[in-house]
Motif scaffolding. Structure first.
Motif, PDB file in Angstrom:
ATOM      1  N   ALA A 265     -11.011 -10.117  11.290  1.00 27.65           N
ATOM      2  CA  ALA A 265     -10.377  -9.447  10.147  1.00 27.65           C
ATOM      3  C   ALA A 265     -10.131 -10.434   9.012  1.00 27.65           C
ATOM      4  O   ALA A 265     -10.304 -10.108   7.836  1.00 27.65           O
ATOM      5  CB  ALA A 265      -9.072  -8.791  10.577  1.00 27.65           C
ATOM      6  N   LEU A 266      -9.714 -11.656   9.353  1.00 26.55           N
ATOM      7  CA  LEU A 266      -9.442 -12.664   8.321  1.00 26.55           C
ATOM      8  C   LEU A 266     -10.708 -13.084   7.588  1.00 26.55           C
ATOM      9  O   LEU A 266     -10.655 -13.383   6.398  1.00 26.55           O
ATOM     10  CB  LEU A 266      -8.773 -13.891   8.938  1.00 26.55           C
ATOM     11  N   GLU A 267     -11.831 -13.115   8.297  1.00 33.81           N
ATOM     12  CA  GLU A 267     -13.079 -13.517   7.648  1.00 33.81           C
ATOM     13  C   GLU A 267     -13.403 -12.615   6.462  1.00 33.81           C
ATOM     14  O   GLU A 267     -13.872 -13.087   5.434  1.00 33.81           O
ATOM     15  CB  GLU A 267     -14.241 -13.500   8.649  1.00 33.81           C
ATOM     16  N   SER A 268     -13.124 -11.333   6.608  1.00 32.89           N
ATOM     17  CA  SER A 268     -13.450 -10.405   5.522  1.00 32.89           C
ATOM     18  C   SER A 268     -12.508 -10.538   4.331  1.00 32.89           C
ATOM     19  O   SER A 268     -12.881 -10.217   3.209  1.00 32.89           O
ATOM     20  CB  SER A 268     -13.455  -8.960   6.034  1.00 32.89           C
ATOM     21  N   VAL A 269     -11.270 -11.002   4.564  1.00 35.53           N
ATOM     22  CA  VAL A 269     -10.319 -11.113   3.452  1.00 35.53           C
ATOM     23  C   VAL A 269     -10.088 -12.553   3.000  1.00 35.53           C
ATOM     24  O   VAL A 269      -9.381 -12.780   2.028  1.00 35.53           O
ATOM     25  CB  VAL A 269      -8.957 -10.461   3.799  1.00 35.53           C
TER      26      VAL A 269
ATOM     27  N   PRO B 144     -11.925 -14.767   1.321  1.00 35.18           N
ATOM     28  CA  PRO B 144     -12.185 -15.041  -0.101  1.00 35.18           C
ATOM     29  C   PRO B 144     -11.113 -14.441  -1.018  1.00 35.18           C
ATOM     30  O   PRO B 144     -10.727 -15.046  -2.012  1.00 35.18           O
ATOM     31  CB  PRO B 144     -13.545 -14.381  -0.361  1.00 35.18           C
ATOM     32  N   LYS B 145     -10.611 -13.258  -0.657  1.00 39.78           N
ATOM     33  CA  LYS B 145      -9.578 -12.612  -1.480  1.00 39.78           C
ATOM     34  C   LYS B 145      -8.279 -13.407  -1.418  1.00 39.78           C
ATOM     35  O   LYS B 145      -7.589 -13.538  -2.420  1.00 39.78           O
ATOM     36  CB  LYS B 145      -9.347 -11.180  -1.010  1.00 39.78           C
ATOM     37  N   ILE B 146      -7.947 -13.930  -0.237  1.00 33.64           N
ATOM     38  CA  ILE B 146      -6.732 -14.724  -0.098  1.00 33.64           C
ATOM     39  C   ILE B 146      -6.844 -15.987  -0.941  1.00 33.64           C
ATOM     40  O   ILE B 146      -5.923 -16.346  -1.674  1.00 33.64           O
ATOM     41  CB  ILE B 146      -6.469 -15.075   1.387  1.00 33.64           C
ATOM     42  N   GLY B 147      -8.001 -16.665  -0.849  1.00 34.82           N
ATOM     43  CA  GLY B 147      -8.216 -17.874  -1.644  1.00 34.82           C
ATOM     44  C   GLY B 147      -8.137 -17.592  -3.135  1.00 34.82           C
ATOM     45  O   GLY B 147      -7.515 -18.346  -3.893  1.00 34.82           O
ATOM     46  N   ALA B 148      -8.761 -16.490  -3.566  1.00 35.28           N
ATOM     47  CA  ALA B 148      -8.727 -16.132  -4.989  1.00 35.28           C
ATOM     48  C   ALA B 148      -7.305 -15.808  -5.435  1.00 35.28           C
ATOM     49  O   ALA B 148      -6.887 -16.192  -6.532  1.00 35.28           O
ATOM     50  CB  ALA B 148      -9.645 -14.938  -5.246  1.00 35.28           C
ATOM     51  N   PHE B 149      -6.548 -15.125  -4.577  1.00 36.19           N
ATOM     52  CA  PHE B 149      -5.165 -14.786  -4.904  1.00 36.19           C
ATOM     53  C   PHE B 149      -4.327 -16.052  -5.066  1.00 36.19           C
ATOM     54  O   PHE B 149      -3.593 -16.204  -6.044  1.00 36.19           O
ATOM     55  CB  PHE B 149      -4.565 -13.887  -3.820  1.00 36.19           C
ATOM     56  N   ILE B 150      -4.445 -16.966  -4.112  1.00 35.18           N
ATOM     57  CA  ILE B 150      -3.678 -18.215  -4.179  1.00 35.18           C
ATOM     58  C   ILE B 150      -4.063 -19.002  -5.423  1.00 35.18           C
ATOM     59  O   ILE B 150      -3.205 -19.510  -6.147  1.00 35.18           O
ATOM     60  CB  ILE B 150      -3.873 -19.046  -2.894  1.00 35.18           C
ATOM     61  N   SER B 151      -5.368 -19.100  -5.692  1.00 34.86           N
ATOM     62  CA  SER B 151      -5.827 -19.825  -6.884  1.00 34.86           C
ATOM     63  C   SER B 151      -5.288 -19.208  -8.158  1.00 34.86           C
ATOM     64  O   SER B 151      -4.842 -19.914  -9.065  1.00 34.86           O
ATOM     65  CB  SER B 151      -7.352 -19.844  -6.936  1.00 34.86           C
ATOM     66  N   SER B 152      -5.323 -17.883  -8.239  1.00 33.38           N
ATOM     67  CA  SER B 152      -4.843 -17.226  -9.464  1.00 33.38           C
ATOM     68  C   SER B 152      -3.347 -17.456  -9.645  1.00 33.38           C
ATOM     69  O   SER B 152      -2.878 -17.678 -10.760  1.00 33.38           O
ATOM     70  CB  SER B 152      -5.156 -15.732  -9.447  1.00 33.38           C
ATOM     71  N   LYS B 153      -2.587 -17.423  -8.545  1.00 35.69           N
ATOM     72  CA  LYS B 153      -1.146 -17.677  -8.648  1.00 35.69           C
ATOM     73  C   LYS B 153      -0.879 -19.120  -9.059  1.00 35.69           C
ATOM     74  O   LYS B 153       0.004 -19.392  -9.869  1.00 35.69           O
ATOM     75  CB  LYS B 153      -0.441 -17.377  -7.316  1.00 35.69           C
ATOM     76  N   MET B 154      -1.634 -20.060  -8.505  1.00 33.38           N
ATOM     77  CA  MET B 154      -1.444 -21.471  -8.862  1.00 33.38           C
ATOM     78  C   MET B 154      -1.745 -21.696 -10.347  1.00 33.38           C
ATOM     79  O   MET B 154      -1.065 -22.466 -11.008  1.00 33.38           O
ATOM     80  CB  MET B 154      -2.346 -22.373  -8.007  1.00 33.38           C
ATOM     81  N   ARG B 155      -2.770 -21.017 -10.863  1.00 36.34           N
ATOM     82  CA  ARG B 155      -3.114 -21.175 -12.284  1.00 36.34           C
ATOM     83  C   ARG B 155      -2.022 -20.606 -13.189  1.00 36.34           C
ATOM     84  O   ARG B 155      -1.830 -21.065 -14.296  1.00 36.34           O
ATOM     85  CB  ARG B 155      -4.450 -20.500 -12.592  1.00 36.34           C
ATOM     86  N   GLU B 156      -1.319 -19.590 -12.700  1.00 40.49           N
ATOM     87  CA  GLU B 156      -0.258 -18.959 -13.500  1.00 40.49           C
ATOM     88  C   GLU B 156       0.996 -19.824 -13.586  1.00 40.49           C
ATOM     89  O   GLU B 156       1.765 -19.690 -14.523  1.00 40.49           O
ATOM     90  CB  GLU B 156       0.125 -17.608 -12.887  1.00 40.49           C
ATOM     91  N   TRP B 157       1.214 -20.678 -12.596  1.00 36.78           N
ATOM     92  CA  TRP B 157       2.437 -21.476 -12.560  1.00 36.78           C
ATOM     93  C   TRP B 157       2.420 -22.544 -13.643  1.00 36.78           C
ATOM     94  O   TRP B 157       1.411 -23.180 -13.909  1.00 36.78           O
ATOM     95  CB  TRP B 157       2.595 -22.159 -11.217  1.00 36.78           C
ATOM     96  N   LYS B 158       3.559 -22.757 -14.227  1.00 39.92           N
ATOM     97  CA  LYS B 158       3.756 -23.850 -15.177  1.00 39.92           C
ATOM     98  C   LYS B 158       4.150 -25.092 -14.363  1.00 39.92           C
ATOM     99  O   LYS B 158       4.566 -24.981 -13.218  1.00 39.92           O
ATOM    100  CB  LYS B 158       4.883 -23.500 -16.149  1.00 39.92           C
ATOM    101  N   ASP B 159       4.034 -26.263 -14.982  1.00 45.84           N
ATOM    102  CA  ASP B 159       4.356 -27.508 -14.272  1.00 45.84           C
ATOM    103  C   ASP B 159       5.767 -27.494 -13.700  1.00 45.84           C
ATOM    104  O   ASP B 159       5.989 -27.882 -12.557  1.00 45.84           O
ATOM    105  CB  ASP B 159       4.189 -28.710 -15.207  1.00 45.84           C
ATOM    106  N   HIS B 160       6.738 -27.038 -14.507  1.00 47.08           N
ATOM    107  CA  HIS B 160       8.118 -27.044 -14.016  1.00 47.08           C
ATOM    108  C   HIS B 160       8.305 -26.074 -12.848  1.00 47.08           C
ATOM    109  O   HIS B 160       9.128 -26.310 -11.970  1.00 47.08           O
ATOM    110  CB  HIS B 160       9.100 -26.746 -15.157  1.00 47.08           C
ATOM    111  N   GLU B 161       7.525 -24.972 -12.817  1.00 44.83           N
ATOM    112  CA  GLU B 161       7.617 -24.046 -11.686  1.00 44.83           C
ATOM    113  C   GLU B 161       7.076 -24.687 -10.411  1.00 44.83           C
ATOM    114  O   GLU B 161       7.636 -24.502  -9.332  1.00 44.83           O
ATOM    115  CB  GLU B 161       6.836 -22.764 -11.978  1.00 44.83           C
ATOM    116  N   ILE B 162       5.978 -25.424 -10.522  1.00 45.30           N
ATOM    117  CA  ILE B 162       5.398 -26.103  -9.361  1.00 45.30           C
ATOM    118  C   ILE B 162       6.394 -27.109  -8.810  1.00 45.30           C
ATOM    119  O   ILE B 162       6.638 -27.169  -7.598  1.00 45.30           O
ATOM    120  CB  ILE B 162       4.063 -26.781  -9.732  1.00 45.30           C
ATOM    121  N   VAL B 163       6.997 -27.902  -9.704  1.00 46.32           N
ATOM    122  CA  VAL B 163       7.978 -28.899  -9.265  1.00 46.32           C
ATOM    123  C   VAL B 163       9.162 -28.201  -8.589  1.00 46.32           C
ATOM    124  O   VAL B 163       9.637 -28.633  -7.541  1.00 46.32           O
ATOM    125  CB  VAL B 163       8.451 -29.763 -10.464  1.00 46.32           C
ATOM    126  N   GLU B 164       9.616 -27.101  -9.172  1.00 49.79           N
ATOM    127  CA  GLU B 164      10.742 -26.367  -8.600  1.00 49.79           C
ATOM    128  C   GLU B 164      10.410 -25.842  -7.202  1.00 49.79           C
ATOM    129  O   GLU B 164      11.202 -25.974  -6.273  1.00 49.79           O
ATOM    130  CB  GLU B 164      11.108 -25.205  -9.527  1.00 49.79           C
TER     131      GLU B 164
END
Length: 154
Positions: free
Chosen positions: A90-94, A96-116
């Motif tokens: 089941a994980l194999e099928s999702v 890529p979606k999990i990776g894309a979701f995490i990447s998109s969230k990381m791109r949305e974070w500002k530096d101060h949010e990452i540090v926090e």
């Protein structure tokens, strides 16, 4: 009845006819829609209440399930086996979606949010990491400068 539905085309045709009549009946559709609206409103009201009967029942069922799992080792082993067998597929099928979701969230974070977020999750160890990084970086800079000076002097 199931056997009849599978083998009797006349019965199937009759049931399909009734389905079509129900689907085309505007009064029935309006009644069912109103019924659904009432149920939906009740669900929302109950779940938002501190004294939710649905939440209480789900909690009771989860506790009962947990108690049964504690007592029933074969059931636990069966569930574990099922999980081990099905989750990787089941994980194999999702994945890529999990990776894309995490990447998109990381791109949305500002530096101060990452540090926090790091400070919240790593806690006091983060200060040691910062100090060690500063110390090691300073030593490396000093070493590079010393080597550069020595090479330039020869």
């Amino acid at each position: 009845m199931i056997g009849q539905l599978q083998s009797d085309p006349g019965l199937r045709s009759k049931i399909e006819h009734y389905q079509q009549e129900f689907a085309e009946n505007r009064e029935l559709a309006s009644y069912v829609d109103g019924l659904w609206q009432d149920v939906h409103a009740w669900l929302k009201a109950d779940l938002s209440s501190d004294a939710s009967s649905i939440r209480a029942k789900v909690t009771e069922l989860v506790i009962e399930l947990g108690q049964e799992l504690l007592k029933n080792e074969p059931l636990r082993e069966s569930i574990d086996g099922y999980i081990v067998e099905t989750v990787p597929t089941a994980l194999e099928s999702v994945r890529p979606k999990i990776g894309a979701f995490i990447s998109s969230k990381m791109r949305e974070w500002k530096d101060h949010e990452i540090v926090e977020k790091l400070e919240l999750n790593i806690g006091p160890d983060l200060q040691y990491i910062r100090l060690n990084g500063t110390f090691v970086g300073g030593l490396m800079g000093l070493l590079i400068h010393a080597v550069t000076v020595m090479v330039a002097a020869h």
